[in-house]
Design a protein around this motif. Sequence first.
Motif, PDB file in Angstrom:
ATOM      1  N   LYS A  80       0.832  -1.209   0.000  1.00 59.68           N
ATOM      2  CA  LYS A  80       0.000   0.000   0.000  1.00 59.68           C
ATOM      3  C   LYS A  80       0.858   1.246   0.000  1.00 59.68           C
ATOM      4  CE  LYS A  80      -3.656  -2.289   2.427  1.00 59.68           C
ATOM      5  NZ  LYS A  80      -4.337  -2.602   3.610  1.00 59.68           N
ATOM      6  N   VAL A  81       0.396   2.280  -0.700  1.00 59.10           N
ATOM      7  CA  VAL A  81       1.075   3.578  -0.675  1.00 59.10           C
ATOM      8  C   VAL A  81       0.710   4.264   0.634  1.00 59.10           C
ATOM      9  CG1 VAL A  81       1.205   5.861  -1.748  1.00 59.10           C
ATOM     10  CG2 VAL A  81       1.117   3.808  -3.176  1.00 59.10           C
ATOM     11  N   VAL A  82       1.737   4.691   1.365  1.00 56.56           N
ATOM     12  CA  VAL A  82       1.551   5.388   2.636  1.00 56.56           C
ATOM     13  C   VAL A  82       1.609   6.892   2.417  1.00 56.56           C
ATOM     14  CG1 VAL A  82       2.547   5.749   4.933  1.00 56.56           C
ATOM     15  CG2 VAL A  82       2.552   3.473   3.928  1.00 56.56           C
ATOM     16  N   ASP A  83       2.528   7.319   1.524  1.00 56.98           N
ATOM     17  CA  ASP A  83       2.713   8.745   1.278  1.00 56.98           C
ATOM     18  C   ASP A  83       3.323   8.923  -0.109  1.00 56.98           C
ATOM     19  OD1 ASP A  83       2.725  11.505   1.933  1.00 56.98           O
ATOM     20  OD2 ASP A  83       4.834  11.404   2.516  1.00 56.98           O
ATOM     21  N   ALA A  84       2.974  10.018  -0.756  1.00 55.59           N
ATOM     22  CA  ALA A  84       3.540  10.339  -2.064  1.00 55.59           C
ATOM     23  C   ALA A  84       3.745  11.844  -2.152  1.00 55.59           C
ATOM     24  CB  ALA A  84       2.619   9.872  -3.179  1.00 55.59           C
ATOM     25  N   LYS A  85       4.831  12.240  -2.845  1.00 52.75           N
ATOM     26  CA  LYS A  85       5.123  13.663  -3.020  1.00 52.75           C
ATOM     27  C   LYS A  85       5.371  13.928  -4.490  1.00 52.75           C
ATOM     28  CE  LYS A  85       6.989  13.950   1.547  1.00 52.75           C
ATOM     29  NZ  LYS A  85       8.114  13.796   2.379  1.00 52.75           N
ATOM     30  N   PRO A  86       4.594  14.771  -5.119  1.00 54.37           N
ATOM     31  CA  PRO A  86       3.369  15.384  -4.612  1.00 54.37           C
ATOM     32  C   PRO A  86       2.241  14.361  -4.479  1.00 54.37           C
ATOM     33  CG  PRO A  86       3.767  16.080  -6.879  1.00 54.37           C
ATOM     34  CD  PRO A  86       4.933  15.232  -6.469  1.00 54.37           C
ATOM     35  N   SER A  87       1.353  14.632  -3.564  1.00 54.08           N
ATOM     36  CA  SER A  87       0.306  13.666  -3.218  1.00 54.08           C
ATOM     37  C   SER A  87      -0.685  13.421  -4.351  1.00 54.08           C
ATOM     38  CB  SER A  87      -0.441  14.116  -1.965  1.00 54.08           C
ATOM     39  OG  SER A  87      -1.065  15.366  -2.191  1.00 54.08           O
ATOM     40  N   THR A  88      -0.823  14.370  -5.259  1.00 52.77           N
ATOM     41  CA  THR A  88      -1.788  14.212  -6.358  1.00 52.77           C
ATOM     42  C   THR A  88      -1.180  13.518  -7.570  1.00 52.77           C
ATOM     43  OG1 THR A  88      -1.210  16.417  -7.155  1.00 52.77           O
ATOM     44  CG2 THR A  88      -3.120  16.244  -5.681  1.00 52.77           C
ATOM     45  N   ALA A  89       0.114  13.262  -7.538  1.00 53.94           N
ATOM     46  CA  ALA A  89       0.803  12.642  -8.680  1.00 53.94           C
ATOM     47  C   ALA A  89       0.627  11.125  -8.662  1.00 53.94           C
ATOM     48  CB  ALA A  89       2.281  13.017  -8.643  1.00 53.94           C
ATOM     49  N   PHE A  90       0.931  10.496  -9.796  1.00 54.43           N
ATOM     50  CA  PHE A  90       0.785   9.058  -9.965  1.00 54.43           C
ATOM     51  C   PHE A  90       1.860   8.321  -9.171  1.00 54.43           C
ATOM     52  CE2 PHE A  90       1.911   5.211 -12.472  1.00 54.43           C
ATOM     53  CZ  PHE A  90       0.729   4.508 -12.280  1.00 54.43           C
ATOM     54  N   SER A  91       1.429   7.472  -8.227  1.00 55.82           N
ATOM     55  CA  SER A  91       2.367   6.719  -7.390  1.00 55.82           C
ATOM     56  C   SER A  91       2.318   5.222  -7.687  1.00 55.82           C
ATOM     57  CB  SER A  91       2.070   6.969  -5.914  1.00 55.82           C
ATOM     58  OG  SER A  91       0.735   6.613  -5.616  1.00 55.82           O
ATOM     59  N   GLY A  92       1.534   4.834  -8.666  1.00 54.76           N
ATOM     60  CA  GLY A  92       1.390   3.422  -9.004  1.00 54.76           C
ATOM     61  C   GLY A  92       2.682   2.758  -9.431  1.00 54.76           C
ATOM     62  N   TRP A  93       3.626   3.525  -9.973  1.00 55.02           N
ATOM     63  CA  TRP A  93       4.914   2.952 -10.373  1.00 55.02           C
ATOM     64  C   TRP A  93       5.622   2.329  -9.179  1.00 55.02           C
ATOM     65  CZ3 TRP A  93       9.297   4.650  -8.018  1.00 55.02           C
ATOM     66  CH2 TRP A  93       9.252   5.894  -7.393  1.00 55.02           C
ATOM     67  N   ALA A  94       5.585   2.993  -8.020  1.00 55.05           N
ATOM     68  CA  ALA A  94       6.253   2.467  -6.818  1.00 55.05           C
ATOM     69  C   ALA A  94       5.506   1.258  -6.280  1.00 55.05           C
ATOM     70  CB  ALA A  94       6.358   3.547  -5.755  1.00 55.05           C
ATOM     71  N   LEU A  95       4.200   1.324  -6.291  1.00 57.73           N
ATOM     72  CA  LEU A  95       3.365   0.213  -5.829  1.00 57.73           C
ATOM     73  C   LEU A  95       3.662  -1.038  -6.658  1.00 57.73           C
ATOM     74  CD1 LEU A  95       0.980  -0.045  -3.750  1.00 57.73           C
ATOM     75  CD2 LEU A  95      -0.516   0.201  -5.709  1.00 57.73           C
ATOM     76  N   ASN A  96       3.688  -0.893  -7.974  1.00 56.70           N
ATOM     77  CA  ASN A  96       3.967  -2.030  -8.854  1.00 56.70           C
ATOM     78  C   ASN A  96       5.395  -2.546  -8.688  1.00 56.70           C
ATOM     79  OD1 ASN A  96       1.388  -2.060  -9.892  1.00 56.70           O
ATOM     80  ND2 ASN A  96       1.894  -0.673 -11.562  1.00 56.70           N
ATOM     81  N   ALA A  97       6.352  -1.646  -8.448  1.00 59.02           N
ATOM     82  CA  ALA A  97       7.740  -2.072  -8.254  1.00 59.02           C
ATOM     83  C   ALA A  97       7.872  -2.924  -6.994  1.00 59.02           C
ATOM     84  CB  ALA A  97       8.656  -0.854  -8.166  1.00 59.02           C
ATOM     85  N   VAL A  98       7.246  -2.506  -5.899  1.00 62.22           N
ATOM     86  CA  VAL A  98       7.344  -3.273  -4.653  1.00 62.22           C
ATOM     87  C   VAL A  98       6.588  -4.595  -4.778  1.00 62.22           C
ATOM     88  CG1 VAL A  98       6.840  -3.279  -2.169  1.00 62.22           C
ATOM     89  CG2 VAL A  98       7.769  -1.227  -3.258  1.00 62.22           C
ATOM     90  N   LYS A  99       5.467  -4.596  -5.461  1.00 68.40           N
ATOM     91  CA  LYS A  99       4.738  -5.849  -5.688  1.00 68.40           C
ATOM     92  C   LYS A  99       5.590  -6.847  -6.475  1.00 68.40           C
ATOM     93  CE  LYS A  99      -0.019  -4.129  -5.642  1.00 68.40           C
ATOM     94  NZ  LYS A  99      -1.211  -3.871  -6.470  1.00 68.40           N
ATOM     95  N   ALA A 100       6.435  -6.356  -7.372  1.00 70.07           N
ATOM     96  CA  ALA A 100       7.264  -7.230  -8.209  1.00 70.07           C
ATOM     97  C   ALA A 100       8.525  -7.717  -7.494  1.00 70.07           C
ATOM     98  CB  ALA A 100       7.655  -6.490  -9.492  1.00 70.07           C
TER      99      ALA A 100
END
Length: 127
Positions: A80-100
Amino acid sequence: MPPMLLRAAALALTLAMSPMAIAASPEPLQLQQAEALTYWKPVEGTFRPRLNADPGRVQFAEEVTVAYSVNKRGRTYDVKVVDAKPSTAFSGWALNAVKAMRFTATDSNTERTPIRSEMTARWGGGK
C-alpha cells in the motif's frame, strides 16, 4: 468409548490444537526498514513493473513511501502507498515495483519469519 467421553475428548483436542494453529500463522513482525533488511534482503536482478501510465503525459510522484509485507516464500503482499510527493501525482509505479520485488531470507532468518515494513522509492525516470 461412551459418546459423552468422546465429545469431551474431541473438545479437549480442539482446544489444545488452537494455540498451535495460531502459532503456525503468525502476524508479520512490524519492523523499520533497516531492521527488515536483517530478516530479508531484496533479490538482485532486473524487473520491469508495469507503469500503467505514460510519464510523458502524467505527473509521476517523485517520492513514494510504500508499506509491504514479506511472506515465508520471500514474496511481497499487502502492498500500500503510505505517502507520495506530490500527493496528487501518480504513485502506481512504486506500488507495482514493490509488488514485483522478491526477497531471500538472511542467514539469521532461518525460520523465514514474515515481516511488515516500509520503504521509500524515488522516481528517477524522465529527468
